[in-house]
Design an enzyme around this catalytic site. Structure first.
Site, PDB file in Angstrom:
ATOM      1  N   THR A  58       0.845  -1.186   0.000  1.00  0.00           N
ATOM      2  CA  THR A  58       0.000   0.000   0.000  1.00  0.00           C
ATOM      3  C   THR A  58       0.880   1.235   0.000  1.00  0.00           C
ATOM      4  O   THR A  58       2.109   1.146   0.049  1.00  0.00           O
ATOM      5  CB  THR A  58      -0.871   0.052   1.263  1.00  0.00           C
ATOM      6  OG1 THR A  58      -0.015   0.289   2.389  1.00  0.00           O
ATOM      7  CG2 THR A  58      -1.604  -1.255   1.475  1.00  0.00           C
TER       8      THR A  58
ATOM      9  N   VAL B 295      12.893   1.440  -1.892  1.00  0.00           N
ATOM     10  CA  VAL B 295      13.729   2.409  -2.598  1.00  0.00           C
ATOM     11  C   VAL B 295      14.235   1.735  -3.868  1.00  0.00           C
ATOM     12  O   VAL B 295      14.807   0.651  -3.795  1.00  0.00           O
ATOM     13  CB  VAL B 295      14.947   2.840  -1.751  1.00  0.00           C
ATOM     14  CG1 VAL B 295      15.797   3.864  -2.507  1.00  0.00           C
ATOM     15  CG2 VAL B 295      14.506   3.405  -0.419  1.00  0.00           C
TER      16      VAL B 295
ATOM     17  N   GLY C 287       1.630   3.713 -14.742  1.00  0.00           N
ATOM     18  CA  GLY C 287       1.655   3.187 -13.380  1.00  0.00           C
ATOM     19  C   GLY C 287       2.918   3.539 -12.617  1.00  0.00           C
ATOM     20  O   GLY C 287       3.247   2.900 -11.621  1.00  0.00           O
TER      21      GLY C 287
ATOM     22  N   GLU D 173       2.825   7.621  -7.750  1.00  0.00           N
ATOM     23  CA  GLU D 173       2.051   7.287  -6.564  1.00  0.00           C
ATOM     24  C   GLU D 173       0.589   7.594  -6.902  1.00  0.00           C
ATOM     25  O   GLU D 173       0.316   8.296  -7.884  1.00  0.00           O
ATOM     26  CB  GLU D 173       2.504   8.155  -5.383  1.00  0.00           C
ATOM     27  CG  GLU D 173       3.915   7.876  -4.901  1.00  0.00           C
ATOM     28  CD  GLU D 173       4.060   6.505  -4.277  1.00  0.00           C
ATOM     29  OE1 GLU D 173       3.338   6.203  -3.324  1.00  0.00           O
ATOM     30  OE2 GLU D 173       4.895   5.712  -4.777  1.00  0.00           O
TER      31      GLU D 173
ATOM     32  N   ASP E  62       7.804  11.785  -1.851  1.00  0.00           N
ATOM     33  CA  ASP E  62       8.137  10.374  -2.030  1.00  0.00           C
ATOM     34  C   ASP E  62       9.662  10.157  -2.029  1.00  0.00           C
ATOM     35  O   ASP E  62      10.171   9.263  -1.362  1.00  0.00           O
ATOM     36  CB  ASP E  62       7.497   9.882  -3.344  1.00  0.00           C
ATOM     37  CG  ASP E  62       7.577   8.378  -3.469  1.00  0.00           C
ATOM     38  OD1 ASP E  62       7.049   7.692  -2.577  1.00  0.00           O
ATOM     39  OD2 ASP E  62       8.196   7.907  -4.433  1.00  0.00           O
TER      40      ASP E  62
ATOM     41  N   LYS F 200      12.166   8.120   0.622  1.00  0.00           N
ATOM     42  CA  LYS F 200      13.224   7.159   0.262  1.00  0.00           C
ATOM     43  C   LYS F 200      14.560   7.604   0.844  1.00  0.00           C
ATOM     44  O   LYS F 200      15.336   6.798   1.380  1.00  0.00           O
ATOM     45  CB  LYS F 200      13.346   7.050  -1.263  1.00  0.00           C
ATOM     46  CG  LYS F 200      12.131   6.419  -1.921  1.00  0.00           C
ATOM     47  CD  LYS F 200      12.298   6.376  -3.432  1.00  0.00           C
ATOM     48  CE  LYS F 200      11.021   5.872  -4.097  1.00  0.00           C
ATOM     49  NZ  LYS F 200      11.067   5.943  -5.556  1.00  0.00           N
TER      50      LYS F 200
END
Ligand code: ADP
Ligand code: ASP
Ligand code: MG
Length: 864
Positions: free
Chosen positions: A608, A661, A716, A719, A730, A734
């Site tokens: 998720t 990551v 895809g 996020e 994001d 990481k």
């Protein structure tokens, strides 16, 4: 006859489940939800059998003032029945003339039965004698009224039903209070009486626990006369299997207040787990040795028949429960479950003169048999110096007296020293078919008890090797069960494999693009392995998938076909709860339910993008290893991620994070190898966002920013909300995860993040934002041209050390390794003590469902 072809199912509702009127209504909906023709068996509502027994006992005891007390209690009971009936028959839909009539009928039955009870109690008080036969007659009203209320509740809910008294169809032999069924008579009578009802579309409702016995004791009565007799406590289970057998049913369901048959009594062993499937002999052994979940003789009628018995969760009707059948699964698990019977006494017949004297054992057991005392465990030392066996505690003194009589002469001659009785004991049985094929099981049992400081009074192992039983002080029974349960790791793998389980069950949390990609790979691999080709992935079995709406679960593993269907359902906008086989639940509830199951070495995979820390912690608590693709549990407050790692370590479990990551790139793997070889990492720099890499290289090629971003979303890469990528949040996460690897002690706020989302577009809804993407195009075109004129290009770069973490847009020159990156490529450069001048560089695609799924799969394989 057409009735023969109808598929029939027997559903038994246990007393523990039928506490009140609402429970009756719930049971009615379960019956109505079945497609086969149901036959219903019911117990007395919770506690009522005990109340009735108590009333009878008190009546004969005849203490002062007891008459008023008894009358009060009968009135109390009447009130309870009336309330149950009112709710069971009435219900929220309101009254109708039809329901009124049904309700009045049941109320009249309740009153008739309790009036009868009151006068029975009065005559017991006068007679001062309570025969087993009268006692059975008193308690029989518990199940009879229950069945009448159930039939009425069905009718009131629009399902045609018919009350059938058990004495018409269940015929018994043997003593009142513990009668045995006569299978042949019952088969015939039940078929004759029930099949026409079923053929007429009615649901027969039968009281459990009771049958009809021939009166041939010396209290009189002609041989033809019959009276109601009970089958022993918990006997409704037996009624259900009897009827299932007689009717050639396709299955028998025993609806109980537990999620299934568990590895141990959950009240004693809190981490007991549901056993998905159990062999008949194992279940019978458990029941016989005191597991309070099945009547000891409940499985006798189904022996040799293709009639599976299911123990099903009343509170969760679509739950898988436990299948008891002649199949042999879970072969790798030698021990499957434990049970204990308290209140035991141990009798010892011992003496030097017993050696070689034939018949001592035979006479012992014959004498007890004649006395009506059943023996549960026998052990005889090979020197024949003593025979030792367990009997119910209440019968200990009687057994001793009888044996003293039997061996009067031997005792006089001192061949037998005497008869010893030791009270206050419990027998514990450790059960599993696979024990026969595994060495050292007994040793493990006794080592666990020794470690727990538990003294063993006696041991017996049947020649079937299906069962190792031992006797301990009653007060040691609970700790003994917990010790053995833990020793065989029954909480973890539902069977205590002597060898490691052949596979690991995988639970997917999140069924988005990555989840579907991974599920697809796993399902395909497990199919391949059926064809004999074995590889690492075939050791993984996809057991369940959870999303925000619910979950799908198959203890046997989700098939490639199911996975395909689920993926299609998700693709077309449906949730897992709505998909075929899907069940609604919060993720937390889904996880709780799954962890009650006997999963094999389960692994939770978090795919998720949500804050799932509590769920991951719960999974670790439930004994699962964890694979994370989700960054959030590691990139929140420092206290939170440390707690998670500490918990994993304390539980001696593992958590792998490669896909957090760099998707499938071996970043953590490389880091680990550097450190393990004695190197020290000083700095990690990199382009860590596949999305931003893609967007920036597209813009570099002259595409508009909004088009580039749309392209990334379609593929895809982003996020769920692309601002998570554009804002740098994001990448910041990481970077923080990598920083923590190097010992960075700061909080998320200590990471310097440059956002690429203009201030005006930050606070708005996702859809609104997506509608305004084009507003950013002009600015980006300008920036790109400016960089190009300098012979440079734009990259979003993270720079991570123990002391400082920053991420942001940089203009990188042709000399930078980042200049040449294309598309979603990520690049990570480790500057270490050894690679100080020339950093160790890892490059490759860093976003997309397929590569991320591959990263997760790598972690999974490391765990097999
Ligand atoms: P019913 O309502 O059908 O009469 P019971 O009360 O007889 O059901 O059986 C269910 C109870 O048995 C559970 O509440 C549980 O505490 C107890 N129990 C003992 N051993 C086990 C076991 N191995 N698995 C499941 N339940 C068990
Ligand atoms: N009511 C009986 C008992 O409590 C029988 C049963 O529930 O199956 O033992
Ligand atoms: Mg019961």
């Amino acid at each position: 006859m057409s009735a023969k072809k109808t598929v029939v199912e027997v559903h038994k509702f246990g007393g523990a489940s039928l506490g009140d009127g609402a429970a009756f209504r719930h049971a009615v909906t379960i019956v109505q939800g079945r497609s086969a023709a149901p036959v219903v068996v019911v117990s007395a509502p919770a506690g009522i059998t005990d109340v009735l027994l108590g009333l009878a006992t008190r009546a004969v005891a005849g203490e002062k003032g007891s008459r008023e007390a008894l009358e009060r209690d009968v009135a109390e009971l009447r009130k309870r029945y009336h309330t149950i009936a009112r709710v069971a028959v009435g219900g929220p839909a309101g009254k109708t003339a039809q329901r009124d009539k049904i309700g009045q009928g049941v109320t009249a039955e309740i009153d008739r039965s309790l009036d009868e009870l009151a006068s029975l109690l009065a005559s017991l008080a006068a007679l001062k004698e309570l025969t087993p036969r009268t006692r059975d007659f008193v308690v029989s009203r518990g199940e009879r009224l229950s069945a009448q209320m159930f039939a009425a509740a069905l009718a009131a809910a629009g399902t045609a039903s018919a009350y059938v008294d058990a004495t018409e169809i269940v015929f018994t032999e043997g003593p009142f209070g513990g009668a045995s069924p006569n299978l042949a008579l019952t088969d015939l009578a039940a078929r004759k009486r029930l099949q026409p009802l079923i053929a007429a579309g009615k649901v027969p409702v039968v009281p459990g626990f009771i049958g009809s016995a021939k009166i041939d004791d010396d209290t009189g009565g002609s041989l033809e006369e019959r009276a109601v007799a009970t089958l022993g406590r918990g006997g409704s289970d037996l009624t259900a299997t009897l009827l299932g057998r007689a009717l050639g049913a396709s299955e028998v369901s025993l609806w109980k207040d537990v999620p299934g048959l568990l590895t141990a009594d959950p009240r004693v062993v809190p981490d007991a787990r549901v056993i998905p499937q159990l062999h008949l002999r194992e279940a019978a052994e458990l029941a016989y040795y005191g597991a309070k979940v099945l009547h000891p003789r409940a499985l006798i009628p189904v022996a040799g028949r293709p009639l599976p018995v299911f123990v099903r969760p009343f509170g969760d009707p679509s739950g898988p429960g436990t299948e008891i059948s002649a199949r042999r699964t879970l072969d790798k698990y030698p021990v499957k479950a434990l049970s204990a019977a308290g209140g035991q006494a141990l009798i010892t017949v011992g003496g030097n003169g017993m050696l070689g004297v034939p018949g001592i054992a035979a006479r012992t057991f014959e004498a007890l048999h004649r006395e009506g005392i059943s023996v549960s465990l026998i052990s005889q030392s090979s020197s024949e110096q003593s025979i030792c066996f367990a009997v119910p505690g209440g019968a200990g003194k009687r057994a001793r007296a009888r044996l003293l009589e039997e061996f009067h002469d031997e005792i006089g001659r001192k061949d037998i020293d005497g008869i010893g009785v030791q009270d206050g004991l419990a027998t514990v049985a450790v059960v599993g078919l696979g024990m026969a094929g595994h060495r050292g099981i007994a040793a493990r049992v006794f080592a666990a008890l020794a470690d727990g400081g538990i003294n063993i009074v006696a041991i017996a192992q049947g020649s079937s090797e299906l069962n190792i039983s031992f006797v301990v002080a009653a007060t040691d029974a609970a700790p003994a069960q917990r010790a053995v349960h833990a020793a065989f790791q029954l909480a973890k793998i539902g069977g205590g494999a002597a060898t490691r389980a052949a596979h690991r069950d995988v639970v997917l949390l999140g069924f988005g693009q990555i989840g579907r990609a991974l599920a697809g790979i796993m399902a395909k691999e497990s199919k391949k392995s059926l064809g004999g080709k074995r590889n690492g992935a075939s050791k993984l079995r996809l057991a369940a998938a959870i999303d925000t709406t619910g979950f799908v679960f198959d203890p046997g593993g989700l098939t490639a076909r199911t996975v395909g269907e689920l993926a299609d359902a998700k693709q077309s906008g449906r949730s897992l709860a709505q998909a075929r086989g899907g069940r609604p639940a919060t993720p937390a509830d889904a996880l709780t339910l799954l962890s009650q199951h006997a999963l094999a070495n389960p692994i939770l995979v978090d795919l998720t993008a949500a804050d799932t820390t509590p769920l991951v912690l719960a999974a670790v608590d439930a004994g699962m290893d964890v694979v994370l693709a989700n960054k959030r549990p590691l990139a929140g407050p420092r206290r939170q991620s440390s707690e998670l790692w500490e918990k994993v370590a304390a539980a001696n479990q593992r958590m792998l994070t490669e896909a957090t990551v760099g998707a499938g790139l071996p970043i953590f793997d490389s880091y680990r190898k550097l450190v393990e070889s004695g190197d020290r990492v000083l700095k990690i720099e990199g382009c860590l966002s596949g999305t931003l890499g893609f967007v920036l290289t597209e813009v570099e090629r002259g595409r508009s920013f909004s088009q580039a971003l749309r392209g990334a979303m379609d593929k895809g890469y982003t996020e769920p909300d692309p601002r998570d990528d554009l804002s740098g949040a994001d990448v910041g996460r990481k970077a923080l995860i990598l920083g923590r690897l190097l010992g960075f002690a700061g909080e998320p706020d200590d990471v310097a993040v440059e956002s690429l989302v203009p201030a005006a577009l930050r606070g708005i809804a996702r859809d609104a934002f997506l509608g305004r993407l084009a507003e950013m195009d002009a600015d980006w075109a300008k920036r790109a041209t400016a960089a190009k004129t300098k012979g440079a290009t734009l990259r979003y770069v993270a720079s991570v050390s123990k002391d400082k973490i920053s991420v942001g847009l940089e203009t990188v020159s042709r000399q930078s390794p980042f200049f040449g990156l294309k598309g979603t490529d990520n690049q990570v450069a480790f500057t270490t003590v050894r690679y100080r001048k020339n950093p160790l560089v890892i490059t490759g695609p860093g976003a997309g469902p397929a590569v991320t799924a591959a990263g997760v799969l790598n972690d999974l394989l490391r765990l097999t």
